[in-house]
Scaffold this motif. Sequence first.
Motif, mmCIF file in Angstrom:
data_model
loop_
_atom_site.group_PDB
_atom_site.id
_atom_site.type_symbol
_atom_site.label_atom_id
_atom_site.label_comp_id
_atom_site.label_asym_id
_atom_site.label_seq_id
_atom_site.Cartn_x
_atom_site.Cartn_y
_atom_site.Cartn_z
ATOM 1 N N HIS A 71 35.885 91.121 -15.279
ATOM 2 C CA HIS A 71 36.253 90.365 -16.465
ATOM 3 C C HIS A 71 34.972 89.960 -17.176
ATOM 4 C CE1 HIS A 71 38.583 86.735 -18.360
ATOM 5 N NE2 HIS A 71 38.358 87.707 -19.225
ATOM 6 N N ALA A 72 34.654 90.629 -18.276
ATOM 7 C CA ALA A 72 33.460 90.357 -19.062
ATOM 8 C C ALA A 72 33.879 89.554 -20.285
ATOM 9 C CB ALA A 72 32.785 91.660 -19.479
ATOM 10 N N VAL A 73 33.464 88.298 -20.344
ATOM 11 C CA VAL A 73 34.008 87.393 -21.348
ATOM 12 C C VAL A 73 32.909 86.494 -21.927
ATOM 13 C CG1 VAL A 73 34.737 85.864 -19.463
ATOM 14 C CG2 VAL A 73 35.724 85.548 -21.724
ATOM 15 N N ASN A 74 32.863 86.441 -23.254
ATOM 16 C CA ASN A 74 31.948 85.548 -23.979
ATOM 17 C C ASN A 74 30.480 85.793 -23.656
ATOM 18 O OD1 ASN A 74 34.224 82.678 -23.897
ATOM 19 N ND2 ASN A 74 34.044 84.351 -25.387
ATOM 20 N N ASN A 75 30.125 87.059 -23.423
ATOM 21 C CA ASN A 75 28.727 87.437 -23.233
ATOM 22 C C ASN A 75 28.136 87.929 -24.555
ATOM 23 O OD1 ASN A 75 28.704 87.324 -20.137
ATOM 24 N ND2 ASN A 75 30.388 88.738 -20.547
ATOM 25 N N TYR A 76 26.818 87.959 -24.630
ATOM 26 C CA TYR A 76 26.128 88.409 -25.832
ATOM 27 C C TYR A 76 25.159 89.521 -25.470
ATOM 28 C CZ TYR A 76 23.119 88.097 -30.029
ATOM 29 O OH TYR A 76 22.393 88.374 -31.165
ATOM 30 N N TRP A 77 25.436 90.712 -26.012
ATOM 31 C CA TRP A 77 24.533 91.860 -25.872
ATOM 32 C C TRP A 77 23.733 92.001 -27.157
ATOM 33 C CZ3 TRP A 77 29.147 91.786 -23.283
ATOM 34 C CH2 TRP A 77 29.145 92.225 -21.949
ATOM 35 N N GLU A 78 22.420 92.101 -27.031
ATOM 36 C CA GLU A 78 21.568 92.220 -28.216
ATOM 37 C C GLU A 78 20.452 93.228 -27.962
ATOM 38 O OE1 GLU A 78 19.222 89.320 -31.374
ATOM 39 O OE2 GLU A 78 19.159 88.811 -29.241
ATOM 40 N N ASN A 79 20.210 94.059 -28.967
ATOM 41 C CA ASN A 79 19.080 94.997 -28.967
ATOM 42 C C ASN A 79 19.111 95.940 -27.761
ATOM 43 O OD1 ASN A 79 18.040 93.899 -31.350
ATOM 44 N ND2 ASN A 79 16.777 92.415 -30.259
ATOM 45 N N ASN A 80 20.196 96.668 -27.652
ATOM 46 C CA ASN A 80 20.316 97.701 -26.634
ATOM 47 C C ASN A 80 20.157 99.046 -27.320
ATOM 48 O OD1 ASN A 80 21.424 99.734 -24.852
ATOM 49 N ND2 ASN A 80 22.287 98.075 -23.633
ATOM 50 N N SER A 81 19.091 99.761 -26.968
ATOM 51 C CA SER A 81 18.778 101.015 -27.651
ATOM 52 C C SER A 81 19.520 102.203 -27.064
ATOM 53 C CB SER A 81 17.269 101.275 -27.591
ATOM 54 O OG SER A 81 16.822 101.296 -26.246
ATOM 55 N N GLY A 82 20.254 101.993 -25.979
ATOM 56 C CA GLY A 82 21.027 103.062 -25.351
ATOM 57 C C GLY A 82 22.482 102.673 -25.266
ATOM 58 N N HIS A 83 22.978 102.425 -24.016
ATOM 59 C CA HIS A 83 24.374 102.042 -23.858
ATOM 60 C C HIS A 83 24.497 100.724 -23.104
ATOM 61 C CE1 HIS A 83 23.649 104.372 -20.079
ATOM 62 N NE2 HIS A 83 24.433 103.438 -19.542
ATOM 63 N N ALA A 84 25.566 100.007 -23.403
ATOM 64 C CA ALA A 84 25.897 98.796 -22.651
ATOM 65 C C ALA A 84 26.816 99.186 -21.493
ATOM 66 C CB ALA A 84 26.531 97.752 -23.561
ATOM 67 N N PHE A 85 28.120 99.321 -21.748
ATOM 68 C CA PHE A 85 29.065 99.640 -20.682
ATOM 69 C C PHE A 85 29.073 101.135 -20.366
ATOM 70 C CE2 PHE A 85 30.626 95.537 -21.912
ATOM 71 C CZ PHE A 85 31.256 95.023 -20.788
ATOM 72 N N ASP A 86 29.053 101.420 -19.064
ATOM 73 C CA ASP A 86 29.272 102.770 -18.548
ATOM 74 C C ASP A 86 30.269 102.606 -17.404
ATOM 75 O OD1 ASP A 86 29.226 105.341 -17.605
ATOM 76 O OD2 ASP A 86 27.136 105.300 -16.925
ATOM 77 N N ILE A 87 31.524 102.981 -17.645
ATOM 78 C CA ILE A 87 32.598 102.720 -16.690
ATOM 79 C C ILE A 87 32.989 104.030 -16.022
ATOM 80 C CG2 ILE A 87 34.915 101.769 -16.400
ATOM 81 C CD1 ILE A 87 34.481 100.239 -19.031
ATOM 82 N N SER A 88 32.926 104.037 -14.698
ATOM 83 C CA SER A 88 33.210 105.265 -13.965
ATOM 84 C C SER A 88 34.373 105.049 -13.013
ATOM 85 C CB SER A 88 31.952 105.739 -13.231
ATOM 86 O OG SER A 88 31.490 104.759 -12.331
ATOM 87 N N GLU A 89 34.436 105.871 -11.990
ATOM 88 C CA GLU A 89 35.609 105.932 -11.131
ATOM 89 C C GLU A 89 35.953 104.591 -10.514
ATOM 90 O OE1 GLU A 89 31.980 107.018 -8.658
ATOM 91 O OE2 GLU A 89 32.761 107.482 -10.649
ATOM 92 N N ASN A 90 37.247 104.328 -10.429
ATOM 93 C CA ASN A 90 37.819 103.200 -9.694
ATOM 94 C C ASN A 90 37.571 101.829 -10.323
ATOM 95 O OD1 ASN A 90 38.686 105.020 -7.603
ATOM 96 N ND2 ASN A 90 36.607 104.973 -6.782
ATOM 97 N N ALA A 91 37.032 101.765 -11.506
ATOM 98 C CA ALA A 91 36.791 100.471 -12.146
ATOM 99 C C ALA A 91 37.970 100.078 -13.038
ATOM 100 C CB ALA A 91 35.521 100.523 -12.976
ATOM 101 N N LYS A 92 38.087 98.774 -13.256
ATOM 102 C CA LYS A 92 39.033 98.217 -14.219
ATOM 103 C C LYS A 92 38.319 97.085 -14.927
ATOM 104 C CE LYS A 92 42.908 99.229 -11.115
ATOM 105 N NZ LYS A 92 42.029 99.747 -10.015
#
Length: 384
Positions: A274-295
């Motif tokens: 559960h990712a809630v009320n976070n702040y991502w700033e200045n990411n030159s690539g990727h933030a989330f990378d979701i793979s097998e078995n995740a929710k």
Amino acid sequence: MHFNPSLYVVLSLLASLGSVSAVGVVGQAPGFAADTTGGGNSSPVYPKDIKELTAYLTDNSPRVIVLNKEYNYIGSEGKVSEKGCRPDSNKCPGNGGQDAINGANWCSNSKYPLSISVSYDKAGIAGIPVKSNKSLIGIGSSGIIRGKGLRIANGAKNVIIQNIHITELNPQYIWGGDAITLVNTDLIWIDHVKTSLIGRQHIVTGYEPSNRVTISNSEIDGRTSWSATCDGHHYWAILFYGTSDKVTMLGNYIHNTSGRSPKVGGTGSGTLLHAVNNYWENNSGHAFDISENAKVLAEGNAFQNVKTTLLSGREALFSVPDTGSAEACRSALGRKCELNAFGSSGAFVGTATGFLGTMKDGVSPMAASKVVASVLANAGVGKI
């Protein structure tokens, strides 16, 4: 009134350290790790040096361990010079990239042969093996651990890490060290922590169950002079790859990264995030990378200058893409979900809803429009 200089010295010392009776964990863990108590009401201890800090963290007694200064492990276990390798990613001009230590035999293959010399600080490679029932807390912004991370593993549980800064773990090298590692544990609360200049992962949950974890009000600072992406941004930020883990990420500031922010997956039933009320700033690539078995439920977050918000895994993500979908949470969580907010950032779309009933961690999110100001005011050390 007669002036007593001895009493004045004592009072001044208590003011600088915090009264022993008043020192302790601030607040209670939100989210999945809400039952974490750490060292409880144990009398606070103030380690005098790195030897005593290690002893307090690794003994079998409940502890409230207070850091009121820097604990520098660099050089405490010696230096290592050996053969490492140069990955394809290190095509950076000058010394701006990351070469690799042969961690987990990563270099010992035909693609990345052992072809270059590396010299690194041994203390940074393995974290301090923290035992159960510990609270590790900093005073103001003075609680710093330099050159060594923390490893909570082998059944250790009920640990609070609050208001400390972990920094300088061989940042020039892949496999140079992880700031906080969780493997086979339960009830971990990481709060108001800052990590910076880390060689590998800032926070990682390993292949065995880490169970209930909350990471709140913390700062993942990816600024570095040794970037795997040659742009001053750290790639190896957050990896959630355990089994049957339940992780709440709330109110964190993740900035100047270029990948794995976080990478989410795992074995068996994988990671529930559960990712809630976070702040991502200045990411030159990727933030989330979701793979097998995740929710993953991601709601009420803010993204600013994030090139790729989602690299893969939209089939395992509910990102509340529009106002209508916000109501999908009501039957599962008893409330609507909060939309995410974006500025100069890539698309973030995931419409999977079948797992929402498992996201009941008790968190009531704020609207994304309030997140940037809140996170910048509260995330990291010295803000508690």
